[in-house]
Design a protein around this motif. Structure first.
Motif, PDB file in Angstrom:
ATOM      1  N   ASP A   1      -1.764  12.157  -2.208  1.00 16.85           N
ATOM      2  CA  ASP A   1      -3.056  11.912  -1.568  1.00 16.85           C
ATOM      3  C   ASP A   1      -3.884  10.820  -2.230  1.00 16.85           C
ATOM      4  N   ARG A   2      -3.273   9.979  -3.025  1.00 19.03           N
ATOM      5  CA  ARG A   2      -3.949   8.841  -3.654  1.00 19.03           C
ATOM      6  C   ARG A   2      -3.371   7.560  -3.084  1.00 19.03           C
ATOM      7  N   GLU A   3      -4.252   6.629  -2.761  1.00 17.99           N
ATOM      8  CA  GLU A   3      -3.800   5.318  -2.308  1.00 17.99           C
ATOM      9  C   GLU A   3      -3.572   4.434  -3.524  1.00 17.99           C
TER      10      GLU A   3
ATOM     11  N   GLU B   1     -11.420  -4.225  -2.582  1.00 15.36           N
ATOM     12  CA  GLU B   1     -11.022  -2.822  -2.536  1.00 15.36           C
ATOM     13  C   GLU B   1     -11.876  -1.926  -3.433  1.00 15.36           C
TER      14      GLU B   1
ATOM     15  N   HIS C   1       0.865  -1.185   0.000  1.00 13.67           N
ATOM     16  CA  HIS C   1       0.000   0.000   0.000  1.00 13.67           C
ATOM     17  C   HIS C   1       0.897   1.228   0.000  1.00 13.67           C
ATOM     18  N   LEU C   2       0.682   2.103  -0.967  1.00 17.00           N
ATOM     19  CA  LEU C   2       1.475   3.317  -1.111  1.00 17.00           C
ATOM     20  C   LEU C   2       0.538   4.517  -1.150  1.00 17.00           C
ATOM     21  N   THR C   3       1.059   5.662  -0.803  1.00 15.21           N
ATOM     22  CA  THR C   3       0.317   6.904  -0.951  1.00 15.21           C
ATOM     23  C   THR C   3       1.152   7.830  -1.812  1.00 15.21           C
ATOM     24  N   LEU C   4       0.539   8.377  -2.847  1.00 10.64           N
ATOM     25  CA  LEU C   4       1.209   9.293  -3.761  1.00 10.64           C
ATOM     26  C   LEU C   4       0.249  10.437  -4.064  1.00 10.64           C
TER      27      LEU C   4
END
Length: 82
Positions: free
Chosen positions: A12-14, A38, A7-10
């Protein structure tokens, strides 16, 4: 958590990355499960030219070898090109 998921955040997007073995039934099931659970806004599929051709060329389509169902293959192709 499964060790194939990241799980990454870029900005403000997951982003959920699912590591796969492209011809593994278990990988197909894992990807289907993650998509189902999901409900992502977008699904991206990384394919090299050989794998793309094996899914789109009738003479080399890997579903003929029984790896995944034709319906699943068609879903993957639609996701990859949309």
């Amino acid at each position: 958590m499964n060790d194939t998921l990241s799980h990454l955040t870029l900005l403000d997007r997951e982003i959920i990355l699912v590591g796969t073995a492209h011809v593994s039934k278990e990988s197909v099931e894992e990807v289907e499960r993650v998509i189902r659970e999901e409900s992502p806004d977008c699904v991206c599929v990384e394919l090299d030219a050989g794998r793309y051709n094996s899914m789109t060329e009738p003479s080399t389509r890997f579903v003929k070898r029984g790896t995944i169902s034709p319906r699943t293959s068609e879903k993957i192709i639609r996701m990859a090109i949309s």
